[in-house]
Design an enzyme around this catalytic site. Sequence first.
Site, PDB file in Angstrom:
ATOM      1  N   GLN A 176      34.099  64.252 -18.436  1.00  0.00           N
ATOM      2  CA  GLN A 176      35.303  63.590 -17.911  1.00  0.00           C
ATOM      3  C   GLN A 176      36.421  64.601 -17.744  1.00  0.00           C
ATOM      4  OE1 GLN A 176      36.087  60.352 -20.589  1.00  0.00           O
ATOM      5  NE2 GLN A 176      34.265  59.221 -19.964  1.00  0.00           N
ATOM      6  N   ASP A 326      25.787  59.407 -24.925  1.00  0.00           N
ATOM      7  CA  ASP A 326      25.932  57.946 -24.956  1.00  0.00           C
ATOM      8  C   ASP A 326      24.738  57.250 -25.614  1.00  0.00           C
ATOM      9  OD1 ASP A 326      28.393  58.069 -23.721  1.00  0.00           O
ATOM     10  OD2 ASP A 326      27.572  57.838 -21.700  1.00  0.00           O
TER      11      ASP A 326
HETATM   12  C1  S3P Z   1      30.956  60.314 -18.602  1.00  0.00           C
HETATM   13  C2  S3P Z   1      31.077  61.303 -19.518  1.00  0.00           C
HETATM   14  C3  S3P Z   1      30.884  61.113 -20.968  1.00  0.00           C
HETATM   15  C4  S3P Z   1      30.216  59.778 -21.284  1.00  0.00           C
HETATM   16  C5  S3P Z   1      30.745  58.650 -20.468  1.00  0.00           C
HETATM   17  C6  S3P Z   1      30.574  58.946 -18.985  1.00  0.00           C
HETATM   18  C7  S3P Z   1      31.180  60.619 -17.180  1.00  0.00           C
HETATM   19  O1  S3P Z   1      32.145  61.143 -21.596  1.00  0.00           O
HETATM   20  O2  S3P Z   1      30.346  59.470 -22.649  1.00  0.00           O
HETATM   21  O3  S3P Z   1      30.092  57.453 -20.770  1.00  0.00           O
HETATM   22  O4  S3P Z   1      30.822  59.803 -16.315  1.00  0.00           O
HETATM   23  O5  S3P Z   1      31.725  61.703 -16.898  1.00  0.00           O
HETATM   24  P1  S3P Z   1      32.816  62.536 -22.031  1.00  0.00           P
HETATM   25  O6  S3P Z   1      33.031  63.305 -20.811  1.00  0.00           O
HETATM   26  O7  S3P Z   1      34.113  62.181 -22.693  1.00  0.00           O
HETATM   27  O8  S3P Z   1      31.835  63.159 -22.985  1.00  0.00           O
END
Ligand code: S3P
Length: 449
Positions: A176, A326
Site C-alpha cells: 500500500q 493476509d
Molecule cells: C494490499 C496490501 C497489503 C494487504 C492488503 C492489500 C494491497 O497491505 O494486507 O490486504 O492491495 O496493496 P500492506 O501493504 O499494508 O501490507
Amino acid sequence: MSGHGEAIAMVARSGAALRGVAEVPGDKSISHRALILGALSVGETRVSGLLEGQDVLDTARAMRAFGAEVVRQGPGTWSVRGVGVGGFAEPADVIDCGNSGTGVRLIMGCMATSPITATFTGDASLRKRPMGRVTVPLALFGAEAHGRRGGRLPMTLVGAADPVPVRYTTPVPSAQVKSAVLLAGLNAPGETVVIEREPTRDHTERMLRGFGAQLEIEDLPEGRLIRLRGQPELRAQSVAVPRDPSSAAFPVCAALIVPKSDILVPGVSQNPTRNGLFTTLVEMGADISFETPREEGGEPVADLRVRFSNLRGIEVPPRRAASMIDEYPVLAVVAACAEGRTVMRGVRELRVKESDRIDAMARGLEACGVRVEEDEDTLIVHGLGAGGVPGGATCATHIDHRIAMSFLVLGLASKLPIRVDDGSPIATSFPAFEALMAGLGADIARVQP
Ligand code: S3P
C-alpha cells in the site's frame, strides 16, 4: 456492514466432508487498482471479474467523487471513463473508504500531487489504522496532511500544487505504501523511485505498465528498486481480474482440516508475491496439486485440487511474510489442527491490519481451547492434530473479515461449534462466502446474537 451496520452473529459446525468446485471472487487488490488506474487514464477502461465487495464499491464511489465516470454494466463487468493523470476534480464531500486500508491509502497517493483538497474517513476499524506510513512520503512530494493524533482518519490531504519527484525507501514491507508513492509519482515531473527491502505484491507495477507507464524494476542487494517516469499519458485498458488467492485460502484451508474433503479451486494466483500460504501448506504436508498452470488477466494461475490432510507444524520463514500477509489468520487455524508447533515470526504488520490480527487470533484460539504464545512480532500455535480442537466458544471478529472467516473455518473442524460475534465484515472482500461454503457442504449459519 463494514462496521457501519448491524452485527450478524454466525456459527459453524463440523459435519460432512467438503466436496465440489469453489469459484472464488475477483482479486481485491487488483480490483481496487483497476478502478483507480482506469480513473487516471484517458478513454474507457473495461473491467471484468471485478470483486463487488464493499471495499471495492467504496473505491468506485470515491473515483466518481474525483470526476471519473464509473458504471456497473453487469455482474463483475464495469466501465471506467477516466480523467487522465493530473485530471482529478476536487470532491464535493468527504470520501468514506469504509473498511479499506488499501482504498484510502492508494487514493491518497493518487490525489496527493494534484492541486485539490480531500477529506477521508472510514469505519471504526479504518479510523484506528495508521496513515502516517503514506502521509510521510506524500509530504515529500509537497502534499500536506491534517489528521487526528497518531495520523488517524478523518484526515484532510491538501495536494501539492507544484509536486516534485521523490526517492523513497519504504520503512515497512507494504504494497500500500509502495503503491501510494508510485501513484503520487504519476503526476510529478521527472523520475520517482521507490525502494523496498522485501518485495511485496507487485500488482501496481504490473498494471501501471499495462496502462502504458514507463517503469523499470531492478533487484539490488538493498532490495527492489522501482523507477517510474512521471506524467505519462495512461491509456484505457481491458482488465480481466483474476480470482483472489486470499479468498481461495478459506475453502482451501477448510478442505485440508475437514476429514474426507476433496475440492477443486480453479484459477488461483501463483504470483510469487502472493502465494506464500500455498508453499507453507505444502511444507506442512498438505495434499494440494497445482493443475493446468496458465496465465489469466496477466497473472500466473493454477487450479488447486485440495484433499483433507494430516498436517504437521512448521517454522514459517519470516522472509515469506509479505507474500502471505493476509493469510496468517487462516494459517493459524490450520496450525491449530496440525500436529506440533507452528511458529510465525516477523509478522508485526498483522497488528495494524483491519484488526490487531495477532491478538484477535490468539484470544479466539485460546477461547477454542488452543494454546498460543505471542509477542510483538510473533505468533506460535500449539497444534492439537486433526479433530483435536475443542471449539465451543464465541470469537470476537473486531470488524475484520478475515478473522470472521478464519474462525468459521475452524468451526467446521472443531469438536463443538464455533460462533463469531459479527460476520458482516465478510462482505467487504467475499460477499459470496456463505453461499460458496454451503455449496461445498459446509454447515455455516446466521444466528440470533
Ligand atoms: C494490499 C496490501 C497489503 C494487504 C492488503 C492489500 C494491497 O497491505 O494486507 O490486504 O492491495 O496493496 P500492506 O501493504 O499494508 O501490507
